[in-house]
Design a protein around this motif. Sequence first.
Motif, short mmCIF file in Angstrom:
data_model
loop_
_atom_site.label_atom_id
_atom_site.label_comp_id
_atom_site.label_asym_id
_atom_site.label_seq_id
_atom_site.Cartn_x
_atom_site.Cartn_y
_atom_site.Cartn_z
N GLY A 252 20.96 -13.62 7.10
CA GLY A 252 20.91 -12.61 8.15
C GLY A 252 22.20 -11.80 8.18
O GLY A 252 22.59 -11.19 7.18
N LYS A 253 22.87 -11.83 9.30
CA LYS A 253 24.08 -11.03 9.50
C LYS A 253 25.22 -11.55 8.63
O LYS A 253 25.47 -12.74 8.57
N ILE A 254 25.93 -10.62 8.00
CA ILE A 254 27.07 -10.98 7.16
C ILE A 254 28.31 -11.12 8.04
O ILE A 254 28.58 -10.26 8.89
N PRO A 255 29.08 -12.18 7.89
CA PRO A 255 30.31 -12.34 8.68
C PRO A 255 31.29 -11.21 8.43
O PRO A 255 31.40 -10.70 7.31
N ASP A 256 32.01 -10.85 9.46
CA ASP A 256 32.99 -9.77 9.32
C ASP A 256 34.18 -10.20 8.47
O ASP A 256 34.73 -9.40 7.71
N ASN A 257 34.59 -11.46 8.62
CA ASN A 257 35.77 -11.96 7.92
C ASN A 257 35.37 -13.20 7.11
O ASN A 257 35.40 -14.32 7.62
N VAL A 258 35.02 -12.96 5.85
CA VAL A 258 34.56 -14.07 5.00
C VAL A 258 35.68 -15.06 4.71
O VAL A 258 35.46 -16.28 4.81
N PRO A 259 36.89 -14.61 4.35
CA PRO A 259 37.95 -15.60 4.12
C PRO A 259 38.23 -16.47 5.35
O PRO A 259 38.50 -17.67 5.21
N ALA A 260 38.15 -15.87 6.54
CA ALA A 260 38.37 -16.67 7.74
C ALA A 260 37.27 -17.73 7.90
O ALA A 260 37.54 -18.87 8.30
N LEU A 261 36.04 -17.37 7.57
CA LEU A 261 34.93 -18.33 7.66
C LEU A 261 35.14 -19.48 6.68
O LEU A 261 34.92 -20.66 7.03
N VAL A 262 35.58 -19.17 5.45
CA VAL A 262 35.84 -20.21 4.47
C VAL A 262 36.96 -21.12 4.96
O VAL A 262 36.93 -22.35 4.77
N GLY A 263 37.97 -20.54 5.61
CA GLY A 263 39.05 -21.35 6.17
C GLY A 263 38.53 -22.31 7.24
O GLY A 263 38.96 -23.47 7.30
N LEU A 264 37.61 -21.84 8.07
CA LEU A 264 37.01 -22.72 9.08
C LEU A 264 36.24 -23.86 8.44
O LEU A 264 36.28 -25.01 8.90
N LEU A 265 35.52 -23.55 7.39
CA LEU A 265 34.78 -24.59 6.66
C LEU A 265 35.73 -25.62 6.06
O LEU A 265 35.47 -26.84 6.11
N HIS A 266 36.83 -25.13 5.51
CA HIS A 266 37.80 -26.04 4.90
C HIS A 266 38.42 -26.97 5.94
O HIS A 266 38.67 -28.16 5.65
N ARG A 267 38.68 -26.48 7.11
CA ARG A 267 39.26 -27.30 8.17
C ARG A 267 38.25 -28.30 8.75
O ARG A 267 38.62 -29.40 9.15
N ALA A 268 36.99 -27.91 8.77
CA ALA A 268 35.97 -28.75 9.40
C ALA A 268 35.42 -29.82 8.46
O ALA A 268 35.06 -30.92 8.90
N MET A 269 35.37 -29.52 7.19
CA MET A 269 34.78 -30.46 6.23
C MET A 269 35.78 -31.56 5.85
O MET A 269 36.99 -31.31 5.82
N PRO A 270 35.29 -32.76 5.54
CA PRO A 270 36.17 -33.77 4.94
C PRO A 270 36.73 -33.23 3.63
O PRO A 270 36.00 -32.68 2.80
N LYS A 271 38.03 -33.39 3.44
CA LYS A 271 38.70 -32.76 2.30
C LYS A 271 38.16 -33.27 0.96
O LYS A 271 38.13 -32.55 -0.04
#
Length: 359
Positions: A252-271
């Motif tokens: 659906g909708k494309i995120p405005d800030n893709v690098p920021a979204l990837v950063g959130l994923l990195h912080r939320a996921m087990p490393k």
Amino acid sequence: MENRPTRTTQRLIRRKTIMHDGATTGRLGLAVAVAVACLLVRSVESFSVLPRRTTMATRLSTAVSPLFNSQKVQEETITAAETQAETSTSTNNNDNQQQQTQTQEKVVINLEKNKTELLDLLPRMTGEAHEFKRVETLINNLESIYQPIETLEFLNLLQQGEWQLLFSTNSASTPSSSLPSPQVFRMREMYQKMTCDQLTGTADTIVIWDLAQAMPGQFDCTGTFTVKNSYEINQGARVLLDLQEHVLQPKGKIPDNVPALVGLLHRAMPKELFDPSEHATDTTYLDGNLKIVRYTGPKFEGVRDIWIRRGSLSIDPTAKTTTMTKDFAESAATTTTTSALLETSESSSFLEEVDDLFL
């Protein structure tokens, strides 16, 4: 004139003849008598010897009989001992089988008890130290009971499919302050899709995410994030992981800030799931709906991930217990990635940059 014997002479001749005949007859009678006497003597001797021979035979039989009787007693004793030994062996085998059966039953009961408690505890954890300690104890108990699978075919059969992440010991050490705000970002589900082909295969970790861009709590963007890995089995059941790429797929909708979204994923996921490079995993527990893997490598040595078969459990954090579903949920539909928004070669430096943006 012819001379004729006189009567007197004739009488003398007859008397001599009679005497001669009598003497002959006497001798014959004497001979017969002697023969008869000999026969009688022999007969008597035979009758007298027979008892002696009978007595000797009886004595010999009497002397030999104990030997035969002793041998017979020994044979009967040996037979009785063998029978007793066989009976004792059979009894011992039965006792051993009963003990083994009882031991196996205790192991199964203990395993199910630890597994049930673990699956009940994990969805309701509040972050208390005693909860993490109990989880560690239950994991150790399951690993100590577990008998590793020895056949590759059976191992692949059990591992094949989709596994939902239930818990990571690495996340337990992550401070809550470093996690994204649940009003801005959330992971609805994280699961791993295993595809096995003998000693090789793929282990793709897929995250279903939601993002609130305009206003906290109003999630207007959603999609998937896939960490693609290949693997190879080289030591027993040890899996050597090889990171292939990260793929972000908005729906659906494309995120405005893709690098920021990837950063959130990195912080939320087990490393260890975001970047398993230079690491291997050992399956320390595996059954039809529960899997525990242990990481070995330079960064995540000893970290354990707990997975449940996707759709095998109905998890409600507010409920007192978890329940098994009758049927597994159908696999999520896969989508074809049209573009790779994050290349593997740039992932390390890129992730450091996005971490700096959101720390």
